[in-house]
Enzyme design. Structure first.
Site, short mmCIF file in Angstrom:
data_model
loop_
_atom_site.label_atom_id
_atom_site.label_comp_id
_atom_site.label_asym_id
_atom_site.label_seq_id
_atom_site.Cartn_x
_atom_site.Cartn_y
_atom_site.Cartn_z
N HIS A 125 13.24 25.25 20.31
CA HIS A 125 13.23 25.85 19.00
C HIS A 125 14.02 27.02 18.68
CE1 HIS A 125 8.75 24.35 18.09
NE2 HIS A 125 9.39 23.54 18.24
N CYS B 252 11.48 17.06 21.86
CA CYS B 252 11.01 18.08 20.74
C CYS B 252 11.93 17.21 19.52
CB CYS B 252 11.55 19.42 20.69
SG CYS B 252 11.08 20.38 19.10
N HIS B 253 11.16 17.30 18.19
CA HIS B 253 12.06 16.75 17.20
C HIS B 253 13.36 17.35 16.73
CE1 HIS B 253 8.14 14.95 16.92
NE2 HIS B 253 7.46 15.96 16.99
N ASN C 281 3.51 21.48 22.59
CA ASN C 281 3.76 22.77 22.66
C ASN C 281 2.79 23.64 23.26
OD1 ASN C 281 6.48 22.87 21.23
ND2 ASN C 281 5.48 22.31 19.42
#
Length: 432
Positions: A199, A169-170, A148
């Protein structure tokens, strides 16, 4: 020999997840796992841990640690990146404490906001150094970025680094399981479509056997909002704007101008917003590391179960030509038609032997695109600052950030940026 290079391999727990997954994948047997980190002690910890895992699992992967980054990269087919420039002490502390003097509070500060801006500024030059090495010694490598701020760094590697990069990304793969578990709903057979920016991607469609599940999701969410719980910000955004967001409430509290406000201090309690959450996590992880180190590094019977991380599944799909779908961060080559083309977007991607192929999404709902653009503005100005070296673009990025601009005057924003530049010192030499 085929080679997977892991930069930032001193992140031992994450290296176990990602490279442990690779070790247990049939299509990746015989690959060299090349480890690089500037922290030589942590690098050795990861080497020993992975060799323990190799012995206990019978993997034929070859584990090798490098102190020369270019040699670690030489001939790599895949590069996995998980670095953090500046670490918790001093840089994360600086990112939180100086804004706090101006009355600007944050929760995570690693994506956008003032913390995300400065994390980008100190990381972009390092990433571009990686890119120069990759162009020289493994120009055809696929770069998997886990670091990030995801959107900006993935954008920079593709646009200015000349390296084929996908950001991972998770939050996409956690979205449906987390939402359905919290609402007491069965996720079996659920189909979802997710797209937006990292995000702040949107659960655009959620169905089961052709039935739209959003009405029931929103009914249960509205009931749950009557009591305190851990995901109140995202539920509130969904109820006001119509769609659920992929990343957690603690993150999204600082991506918007609605939740962390000096003139409305009651919102912190009302929406259960954990101010200074990331520093808390860092301190906790540091304190736990000694015990975790013993368990990971010295356990010769160490075992591993394949994690949810995308990396091994991507590599497996490319090696076997058996398709796999991911949520990937890629350049917006007309994929989301009402977001800027120069932005990095998070969209469904198909992976097979031809690589990572993003899919077309079209227009997002207008309110979702509008919220995304408020964060994209700051991302693009941060890139402009890093590439041109012009300090005024740092100010522009900060003044365009939704949370920062809602709390501070333009003069205070400029002064805060100057204080952050001075405090970062050697981490931002080009802006001294």
């Amino acid at each position: 020999m085929n080679k997977i290079t892991f930069i930032g391999a001193g992140s031992t727990v994450f290296a176990k997840n990602v490279l442990g997954d690779c070790m247990g994948t049939a299509a990746l047997q015989g690959f060299e796992l090349a480890l690089f980190d500037i922290d030589l002690e942590r690098l050795e910890d990861s080497r020993r841990m992975l060799n323990n895992l190799k012995a206990s699992t019978g993997s034929t992967c070859i584990v090798k640690a490098y102190t020369d980054r270019k040699e670690a990269l030489r001939g790599a087919k895949y590069v996995i990146n998980a670095i953090q420039v500046g670490g918790y002490d001093p840089c994360t502390i600086t990112d939180f404490e100086i804004p706090k003097k101006y009355g600007l509070r944050q929760t995570i500060a690693d994506t956008v906001g003032i913390g995300g801006i400065f994390r980008n500024l100190r990381t972009i030059p390092v990433m571009l150094d990686f890119a120069a090495d990759i162009r020289e010694v493994c120009p055809d490598a696929l770069f998997l970025n886990y670091t990030n701020p995801m959107a900006v760094l993935t954008n920079v590697m593709n646009t200015y680094g000349g390296v084929q990069t996908v950001g991972l990304c998770h939050s996409v793969q956690h979205c449906i399981p987390g939402l359905f578990e919290a609402l007491g709903m069965d996720q079996t057979g659920v189909q979802a479509k997710i797209a937006g920016i990292n995000h702040m991607a949107w659960l655009l469609e959620v169905t089961k056997d052709g039935e739209d599940l959003y009405p029931e999701i929103k009914r249960r969410a509205a009931e749950k909002q009557k009591e305190h719980h851990h995901d109140m910000v995202r539920y509130e955004m969904m109820l006001k704007f119509g769609y659920y967001i992929t990343e957690s409430s603690e993150h999204n509290a600082e991506y918007h101008p609605y939740f962390i406000k000096r003139n409305y201090p009651e919102l912190i309690e009302r929406f259960q917003i954990p101010l200074d959450e990331y520093p808390r996590r860092c301190v906790e992880q540091i304190s736990k590391w000694k015990k975790m180190r013993e368990e990971l590094v010295h356990d010769t019977t160490l075992h591993h179960e394949r994690s949810h991380e995308y990396a091994s599944y991507i590599l497996e799909a490319i090696e076997t030509n058996v398709p796999f779908k991911i949520g990937g961060n890629v350049l917006n080559t007309g994929l989301i038609t009402n977001l800027p083309r120069e932005a990095c977007v998070e969209v469904p991607c198909l992976v097979d032997a031809s690589g990572v192929t993003p899919t077309y999404v079209g227009d997002l709902p207008p309110q979702c695109a509008a919220l995304n653009r408020t964060n994209i503005n700051t991302q693009l100005l941060t890139i402009e600052a890093a590439i041109t070296g012009k300090k005024e673009h740092i100010y522009h990025a900060a003044m365009l950030d939704p949370h920062t601009s809602a709390e501070l005057s333009m003069d205070d924003i400029v002064a805060m940026c100057d204080d952050l530049i001075a405090a970062h010192g050697q981490w931002l030499p080009e802006f001294k």
